[in-house]
Design a protein around this motif. Structure first.
Motif, PDB file in Angstrom:
ATOM      1  N   ASP A  47       0.843  -1.195   0.000  1.00 47.60           N
ATOM      2  CA  ASP A  47       0.000   0.000   0.000  1.00 47.60           C
ATOM      3  C   ASP A  47       0.883   1.251   0.000  1.00 47.60           C
ATOM      4  OD1 ASP A  47      -1.892   1.942   0.342  1.00 47.60           O
ATOM      5  OD2 ASP A  47      -2.626   1.205   2.276  1.00 47.60           O
ATOM      6  N   LEU A  48       0.835   2.003  -1.104  1.00 47.66           N
ATOM      7  CA  LEU A  48       1.651   3.217  -1.207  1.00 47.66           C
ATOM      8  C   LEU A  48       0.968   4.439  -0.608  1.00 47.66           C
ATOM      9  CD1 LEU A  48       3.065   2.782  -4.832  1.00 47.66           C
ATOM     10  CD2 LEU A  48       4.129   2.145  -2.660  1.00 47.66           C
ATOM     11  N   ASN A  49      -0.293   4.300  -0.219  1.00 41.32           N
ATOM     12  CA  ASN A  49      -1.020   5.420   0.397  1.00 41.32           C
ATOM     13  C   ASN A  49      -0.740   5.488   1.891  1.00 41.32           C
ATOM     14  OD1 ASN A  49      -2.443   6.618  -1.823  1.00 41.32           O
ATOM     15  ND2 ASN A  49      -3.711   4.778  -1.905  1.00 41.32           N
ATOM     16  N   LEU A  50       0.517   5.537   2.230  1.00 44.52           N
ATOM     17  CA  LEU A  50       0.951   5.590   3.622  1.00 44.52           C
ATOM     18  C   LEU A  50       2.022   6.659   3.778  1.00 44.52           C
ATOM     19  CD1 LEU A  50       1.342   1.744   4.313  1.00 44.52           C
ATOM     20  CD2 LEU A  50      -0.486   3.220   5.160  1.00 44.52           C
ATOM     21  N   PRO A  51       2.113   7.286   4.938  1.00 52.11           N
ATOM     22  CA  PRO A  51       3.145   8.308   5.138  1.00 52.11           C
ATOM     23  C   PRO A  51       4.564   7.810   4.858  1.00 52.11           C
ATOM     24  CG  PRO A  51       1.541   8.381   6.916  1.00 52.11           C
ATOM     25  CD  PRO A  51       1.208   7.169   6.097  1.00 52.11           C
ATOM     26  N   VAL A  52       4.852   6.534   5.166  1.00 50.64           N
ATOM     27  CA  VAL A  52       6.221   6.028   4.996  1.00 50.64           C
ATOM     28  C   VAL A  52       6.622   5.917   3.527  1.00 50.64           C
ATOM     29  CG1 VAL A  52       6.318   4.822   7.204  1.00 50.64           C
ATOM     30  CG2 VAL A  52       5.421   3.628   5.187  1.00 50.64           C
ATOM     31  N   PHE A  53       5.660   6.000   2.609  1.00 49.05           N
ATOM     32  CA  PHE A  53       5.994   5.987   1.187  1.00 49.05           C
ATOM     33  C   PHE A  53       5.807   7.374   0.549  1.00 49.05           C
ATOM     34  CE2 PHE A  53       5.087   1.494   2.026  1.00 49.05           C
ATOM     35  CZ  PHE A  53       6.242   0.928   1.500  1.00 49.05           C
ATOM     36  N   THR A  54       5.894   8.402   1.398  1.00 39.95           N
ATOM     37  CA  THR A  54       5.735   9.775   0.933  1.00 39.95           C
ATOM     38  C   THR A  54       6.890  10.620   1.448  1.00 39.95           C
ATOM     39  OG1 THR A  54       3.336   9.497   1.075  1.00 39.95           O
ATOM     40  CG2 THR A  54       4.169  11.737   0.824  1.00 39.95           C
ATOM     41  N   PRO A  55       7.713  11.218   0.588  1.00 35.29           N
ATOM     42  CA  PRO A  55       7.775  11.004  -0.860  1.00 35.29           C
ATOM     43  C   PRO A  55       8.352   9.622  -1.169  1.00 35.29           C
ATOM     44  CG  PRO A  55       9.624  12.341  -0.165  1.00 35.29           C
ATOM     45  CD  PRO A  55       8.771  12.149   1.056  1.00 35.29           C
ATOM     46  N   ASN A  56       8.251   9.224  -2.427  1.00 36.43           N
ATOM     47  CA  ASN A  56       8.676   7.874  -2.802  1.00 36.43           C
ATOM     48  C   ASN A  56       9.812   7.938  -3.821  1.00 36.43           C
ATOM     49  OD1 ASN A  56       8.487   5.103  -2.481  1.00 36.43           O
ATOM     50  ND2 ASN A  56       6.929   4.848  -4.047  1.00 36.43           N
ATOM     51  N   PHE A  57      10.883   8.639  -3.443  1.00 40.04           N
ATOM     52  CA  PHE A  57      12.043   8.735  -4.325  1.00 40.04           C
ATOM     53  C   PHE A  57      12.615   7.348  -4.637  1.00 40.04           C
ATOM     54  CE2 PHE A  57      12.441  12.915  -2.029  1.00 40.04           C
ATOM     55  CZ  PHE A  57      12.126  13.713  -3.127  1.00 40.04           C
ATOM     56  N   ASN A  58      12.613   6.485  -3.618  1.00 40.82           N
ATOM     57  CA  ASN A  58      13.206   5.148  -3.772  1.00 40.82           C
ATOM     58  C   ASN A  58      12.311   4.155  -3.039  1.00 40.82           C
ATOM     59  OD1 ASN A  58      14.713   2.736  -3.468  1.00 40.82           O
ATOM     60  ND2 ASN A  58      16.653   3.849  -3.459  1.00 40.82           N
ATOM     61  N   PHE A  59      11.493   3.435  -3.795  1.00 43.58           N
ATOM     62  CA  PHE A  59      10.519   2.534  -3.185  1.00 43.58           C
ATOM     63  C   PHE A  59      11.175   1.478  -2.301  1.00 43.58           C
ATOM     64  CE2 PHE A  59       8.569  -1.735  -3.605  1.00 43.58           C
ATOM     65  CZ  PHE A  59       7.492  -1.543  -2.758  1.00 43.58           C
ATOM     66  N   ILE A  60      12.237   0.844  -2.768  1.00 37.40           N
ATOM     67  CA  ILE A  60      12.852  -0.232  -1.982  1.00 37.40           C
ATOM     68  C   ILE A  60      13.455   0.326  -0.707  1.00 37.40           C
ATOM     69  CG2 ILE A  60      14.613  -2.044  -1.962  1.00 37.40           C
ATOM     70  CD1 ILE A  60      14.149  -2.406  -4.956  1.00 37.40           C
ATOM     71  N   SER A  61      14.046   1.520  -0.782  1.00 37.22           N
ATOM     72  CA  SER A  61      14.558   2.160   0.429  1.00 37.22           C
ATOM     73  C   SER A  61      13.434   2.404   1.429  1.00 37.22           C
ATOM     74  CB  SER A  61      15.233   3.484   0.082  1.00 37.22           C
ATOM     75  OG  SER A  61      15.592   4.181   1.259  1.00 37.22           O
ATOM     76  N   ASN A  62      12.306   2.921   0.962  1.00 34.66           N
ATOM     77  CA  ASN A  62      11.172   3.152   1.862  1.00 34.66           C
ATOM     78  C   ASN A  62      10.654   1.844   2.450  1.00 34.66           C
ATOM     79  OD1 ASN A  62      11.181   5.919   1.583  1.00 34.66           O
ATOM     80  ND2 ASN A  62       9.579   5.977   0.022  1.00 34.66           N
ATOM     81  N   LEU A  63      10.594   0.810   1.627  1.00 32.97           N
ATOM     82  CA  LEU A  63      10.119  -0.493   2.103  1.00 32.97           C
ATOM     83  C   LEU A  63      11.014  -1.021   3.211  1.00 32.97           C
ATOM     84  CD1 LEU A  63       8.156  -2.966   1.610  1.00 32.97           C
ATOM     85  CD2 LEU A  63       9.983  -3.874   0.138  1.00 32.97           C
ATOM     86  N   VAL A  64      12.324  -0.992   2.990  1.00 31.16           N
ATOM     87  CA  VAL A  64      13.268  -1.605   3.936  1.00 31.16           C
ATOM     88  C   VAL A  64      13.501  -0.728   5.155  1.00 31.16           C
ATOM     89  CG1 VAL A  64      15.663  -2.377   4.216  1.00 31.16           C
ATOM     90  CG2 VAL A  64      14.386  -2.983   2.143  1.00 31.16           C
ATOM     91  N   PHE A  65      13.684   0.575   4.962  1.00 30.58           N
ATOM     92  CA  PHE A  65      14.116   1.431   6.067  1.00 30.58           C
ATOM     93  C   PHE A  65      12.991   2.200   6.748  1.00 30.58           C
ATOM     94  CE2 PHE A  65      18.180   1.454   3.490  1.00 30.58           C
ATOM     95  CZ  PHE A  65      18.841   0.564   4.328  1.00 30.58           C
ATOM     96  N   ALA A  66      11.857   2.410   6.063  1.00 32.27           N
ATOM     97  CA  ALA A  66      10.789   3.226   6.651  1.00 32.27           C
ATOM     98  C   ALA A  66       9.570   2.419   7.065  1.00 32.27           C
ATOM     99  CB  ALA A  66      10.370   4.314   5.659  1.00 32.27           C
ATOM    100  N   ALA A  67       9.273   1.353   6.338  1.00 31.88           N
ATOM    101  CA  ALA A  67       8.025   0.617   6.551  1.00 31.88           C
ATOM    102  C   ALA A  67       8.204  -0.550   7.516  1.00 31.88           C
ATOM    103  CB  ALA A  67       7.501   0.113   5.201  1.00 31.88           C
ATOM    104  N   ASN A  68       7.110  -1.231   7.763  1.00 29.57           N
ATOM    105  CA  ASN A  68       7.126  -2.525   8.441  1.00 29.57           C
ATOM    106  C   ASN A  68       6.023  -3.370   7.799  1.00 29.57           C
ATOM    107  OD1 ASN A  68       4.620  -1.849   9.729  1.00 29.57           O
ATOM    108  ND2 ASN A  68       5.759  -0.790  11.329  1.00 29.57           N
TER     109      ASN A  68
END
Length: 431
Positions: A364-385
């Motif tokens: 789900d990209l409609n989450l704060p951790v994917f905003t902004p989404n300069f690098n999806f994999i970086s956001n997935l690994v370092f920002a999300a759970n």
């Protein structure tokens, strides 16, 4: 008839993914992300705009039914924790206990995007039943111990022979392995027999090794050498051997592993929580050509089964102890949680490509951790759970949709009841 993921983000591009049967049948670009998909016969269409797709995550070392012991015996060293809290209660386990513990593990893994796991635990048929019902994949290890007692070794051999002379009765998503527990609970004779048996039957072997400094010291005292050199002396290093933890190894031992095609699983959460160690030599192992996958270990030592969290922990831990921000980058961590797991299990999965098994997760990209989404994999690994996982497909079947696993409330209720009863129960069963 199949499943269409319409206008989903893959590697920064909007595509349509068509799943037919068990596999990914076609991947085509979606012009502007919104035109009619060219698959009018799709039985199920998922509007995947504002979602990204990744391969299903692969948890390559866990003890699924230990969800029963989550939060039980925290903040203890490994051996007192095992001897005082875990082993006495495991001696009371019934098939029903393991079934419900494993079923809860499956719910938890689906919620965090795991579609396959490599398990080592008692009563694997009970785990297999849970996995079959929940729709995941699993490699289940038949655990063996002998505690250096010849009569227990012979009993274990008889059990294993009977076990593998019979058809499992389970479907293609279930595979089996041998799981000699560790070099401090399994004699060299039984360990060598297990590896020989597994080699003859084409089975993987799953073993805890070099997990603590104390284990390494004990190995030197008992066998006159270090754990890897001990296995080398026994002649059991082989491509079907999967070693969990592997914190206490040197450069020569890494070369031994690489030369023999041995696979390794890193379990950062468990290693840190039990204070087993932190200097896992990921970079050196990978540079030597070793397949290194990731695992959570059991919920009793890592407390959750979240592989997205595991990717972050592995990366940050490696950067910190090596004092190098360039090592263990996010892309490498996603590789370790997907394609490396596929290499361990021999499954044609871990990638999103036509002809590969349809084990997929929608994020789900409609989450704060994917905003902004300069690098999806970086956001997935370092920002999300794991909470960012919206929908999971395994073997071409939707097993979680819109963050909901069918029947999950009942599973949680039943497993809690079983867990509380287990701890109160008298130990009337044979260990």
């Amino acid at each position: 008839m199949g499943i269409l993921l319409k206008s989903v983000e893959l590697n920064g591009q909007s595509v349509h993914i068509y799943v037919e049967g068990r596999v990914i049948k076609r991947i085509v670009p979606a012009i502007d992300g919104g035109e009619e998909a060219p698959f009018p016969n799709a039985e199920t269409v998922i509007d995947a705009r504002r979602k990204a797709v990744i391969p299903g995550l692969m948890n390559m070392h866990t003890h699924a039914a230990m969800t029963l012991f989550r939060g039980f015996g925290d903040d203890m060293p490994l051996m007192p924790w095992l001897e005082e809290k875990i082993w006495p209660n495991e001696a009371k386990l019934t098939d029903e206990d393991v079934y419900w513990g494993a079923k809860l593990a499956c719910v938890e893994m689906l919620h965090s995007g795991t579609t396959a796991f490599f398990d080592m635990y008692h009563k694997p048929d009970a785990t297999a039943q849970a996995v079959e019902e929940m729709g995941l994949r699993a490699v289940l290890s038949e655990v063996c111990f002998d505690h250096f007692r010849p009569e227990l070794a012979e009993r274990s051999k008889r059990h294993i022979r009977r076990r593998f002379d019979q058809a499992s009765g389970h479907g293609e998503r279930i595979r089996y392995a041998l799981g000699p527990h560790a070099i401090y609970t399994v004699s060299g004779e039984l360990l060598k027999w297990s590896c020989d048996f597994a080699g003859e039957r084409g089975l993987p072997v799953h073993l805890h090794l070099a997990e603590t400094e104390g284990e390494t010291q004990q190995c030197r005292a008992r066998f006159g050498t270090t754990p890897i050199r001990y296995l080398h002396r026994l002649g059991v290093l082989a491509p079907n051997l999967v070693l969990a933890h592997m914190l206490y190894v040197d450069g020569e031992e890494i070369r031994m592993l690489a030369d023999n095609g041995v696979k390794v699983v890193h379990n950062p959460a468990s290693n840190m929580k039990l204070a087993s160690g932190y200097q896992f030599r990921y970079q050196e192992m990978r540079e030597a050509g070793i397949t290194v996958a990731l695992g959570t270990d059991g919920c009793s030592s890592s407390n959750n089964l979240d592989m997205i969290e595991t990717m972050k922990l592995a990366s940050l831990l490696g950067k910190a102890w090596m004092k190098n921000p360039e090592v263990l980058p996010c892309n490498e961590m996603l590789y370790a949680a997907t394609r490396a797991g596929a290499a361990v299990t021999g499954l044609k999965t871990g990638e999103i490509a036509e002809g590969y098994l349809a084990d997929l997760c929608l994020i789900d990209l409609n989450l704060p951790v994917f905003t902004p989404n300069f690098n999806f994999i970086s956001n997935l690994v370092f920002a999300a759970n794991g909470s960012c996982v919206d929908t999971v497909i395994c073997n071409g079947r939707i097993v979680m949709r819109d963050k909901k696993v069918p029947g999950e409330e009942s599973v949680m209720e039943q497993t809690a009841r079983v867990a509380y009863d287990l701890i109160k129960r008298e130990n009337v069963l044979s260990p």
